[in-house]
Design a protein around this motif. Structure first.
Motif, mmCIF file in Angstrom:
data_model
loop_
_atom_site.group_PDB
_atom_site.id
_atom_site.type_symbol
_atom_site.label_atom_id
_atom_site.label_comp_id
_atom_site.label_asym_id
_atom_site.label_seq_id
_atom_site.Cartn_x
_atom_site.Cartn_y
_atom_site.Cartn_z
ATOM 1 N N LYS A 263 0.827 -1.204 0.000
ATOM 2 C CA LYS A 263 0.000 0.000 0.000
ATOM 3 C C LYS A 263 0.864 1.257 0.000
ATOM 4 C CE LYS A 263 -3.657 2.341 2.631
ATOM 5 N NZ LYS A 263 -4.524 2.266 3.844
ATOM 6 N N LYS B 292 1.380 4.032 -2.978
ATOM 7 C CA LYS B 292 1.154 5.456 -2.708
ATOM 8 C C LYS B 292 2.316 6.282 -3.256
ATOM 9 C CE LYS B 292 0.786 8.823 1.043
ATOM 10 N NZ LYS B 292 0.828 9.031 2.514
ATOM 11 N N ASP B 293 3.553 5.845 -2.977
ATOM 12 C CA ASP B 293 4.726 6.561 -3.491
ATOM 13 C C ASP B 293 4.763 6.523 -5.013
ATOM 14 O OD1 ASP B 293 5.526 7.232 -0.975
ATOM 15 O OD2 ASP B 293 7.151 5.767 -0.843
#
Length: 431
Positions: free
Chosen positions: A139, A143-144
């Motif tokens: 996750k 996100k990055d």
């Protein structure tokens, strides 16, 4: 279609050849004269760590050598299959505003590239997880990745808008006008990087260890660095690797330590690492990098403009590109800049390695503690599963730092200069 199949087969054969070279053909044995020295990994790594270091380094190198031509193939695929001209037609049906056309076209091209490169990037992530370099959950990694995508999209849109604006104004001198505009933009990016871009990925906060903070600020004062704070970043949420840096210009200067570095190095080792990073600031490497980027962009844009004009005149009709100012030609421009960047990479690496060695010299002469310096790099090697003596081809294309063999050997040589003085000082204290 036949050409596409041949290209795909060629890429697969290339990948297999690189795998064989890295895993079996590349010679990277430690030279005899360094065996048993502080740079010999068998002296500070166990058998399991040695095995993991070799396998992890070679797989990551292989991924790099796949990723570069994959980017080129994607651009050629978009052009050869007429995808670029179809995307141009699609975005023009949405609105009559050219700025939105550009933004949407870049979005489609970026998304296509992101999707096609996702398997390789995900494989790289899983390898880092498997070897316990990365500890970041999927996750967080996603996100990055999405932050990377949107930040990259924004800057690409701005860059493309500027370039194509000047192409429409002057087909011969657009590169010069674009370069002139890029100068203040590059300086601005250097200025905002520590306070705007970096916090998108990680949390920064003042160093908690007040004693170590004072030692680092004292070191900064000796180096005439105008710093009033030291920052810690929570990288332990993502990685087991170690790092520290001094970045930013002017009032946005930041001294930053990864919390993993604080956890795995003792204070003397941390001070050496920070002295190294301060050396970059003292020797004006940050500003030299800035000037270097501006100079390289000048030659890159100049050469790129010439190659772009030639490529469009030769293959433009086949690809459905109506002229230099046609947004459908963007993959051609990106391909050219990527190729030029790849060619310039080894030169940039060589310059960077020289700067890193100068910073190592500055740090050891400031701290006068060879044992801590050597210990710091040995721990960096273990934590990052770095290869002490990588193959020459890998060093040529990937290494912006001297190899660990070169760095540890260099720092270990200072023992003859400083250790006798330290021993004599210790004896006097005992008396």
């Amino acid at each position: 279609m036949k050409k596409a199949i041949l290209v795909a087969i060629g890429f697969i054969l290339y990948g297999a050849a690189m795998w064989y070279y890295l895993m079996h053909g590349a010679q990277a044995d430690l030279p005899v004269q360094f065996r048993g020295s502080a740079a010999d990994p068998t002296m500070f790594m166990n058998d399991r760590q040695l095995k993991l270091s070799y396998d992890f380094s070679r797989i990551k190198d292989w991924i790099y050598f796949l990723s570069v031509p994959l980017e080129w193939l994607i651009y050629l695929l978009v052009l050869g299959f007429g995808i670029s001209k179809k995307m141009r037609s699609t975005v023009k049906e949405v609105t009559r505003f050219s700025v939105i056309h550009t933004a949407l076209y870049v979005l489609l091209l970026s998304f296509l590239s992101w999707i096609l490169t996702f398997p390789l990037r995900y494989y790289s992530y899983t390898i880092s997880r498997d070897y316990h370099i990365s500890v970041q959950p999927f996750k967080g990694w996603m996100k990055d990745s999405l932050i990377d995508f949107w930040v990259g999209w924004i800057f690409t849109v701005l860059t493309v808008l500027v370039i194509y604006f000047f192409i429409r104004k002057s087909k011969k001198k657009w590169w010069l006008y674009a370069w002139l505009i890029s100068i203040p933009f590059t300086i601005f990016m250097y200025f905002i990087q520590p306070v705007v871009i970096d916090p998108l990925y990680n949390k920064f906060y003042p160093l908690k260890d007040q004693v170590l903070k004072e030692k680092i600020l004292t070191l900064a004062e000796r180096a005439d660095i105008p710093a009033s704070n030291v920052y810690e970043v929570n990288m332990s949420e993502k990685t087991n690797s170690l790092n520290a840096y001094v970045n930013g210009i002017g009032s946005n200067l930041r001294i930053v330590l990864w919390d993993t570095t604080l956890d795995k190095l003792n204070d003397k080792q941390v001070l050496f690492v920070m002295a190294h990073e301060m050396g970059h600031y003292v020797m004006k490497h940050l500003y030299q990098n800035l000037i270097g980027a501006i100079i390289l962009s000048f030659f890159g844009l100049f050469l790129g403009s010439r190659i772009y004009s030639w490529a469009i005149s030769k293959w433009g009709k086949r690809w459905g590109i109506k002229g230099l100012s046609d947004i459908a030609g963007l993959p051609v421009l990106l391909l050219i800049f990527s190729l030029l960047s790849f060619v310039a990479g080894p030169v940039e690496n060589a310059v960077s390695r020289k700067a890193e060695k100068d910073a190592d010299r500055y740090a050891i002469e400031m701290t006068k503690n060879p044992d801590s310096a050597v210990g710091a790099f040995q721990q960096l090697t273990i934590s990052g599963l770095s290869e002490v003596n990588p193959p020459k081809l890998v060093k040529f294309f990937l290494y912006g730092h001297p190899t660990m063999l070169e760095r540890i050997t260099f720092l270990d040589s200072y023992k003859h200069k400083y250790e006798p003085k330290e021993l004599e000082k210790a004896k006097k204290q005992q008396r």
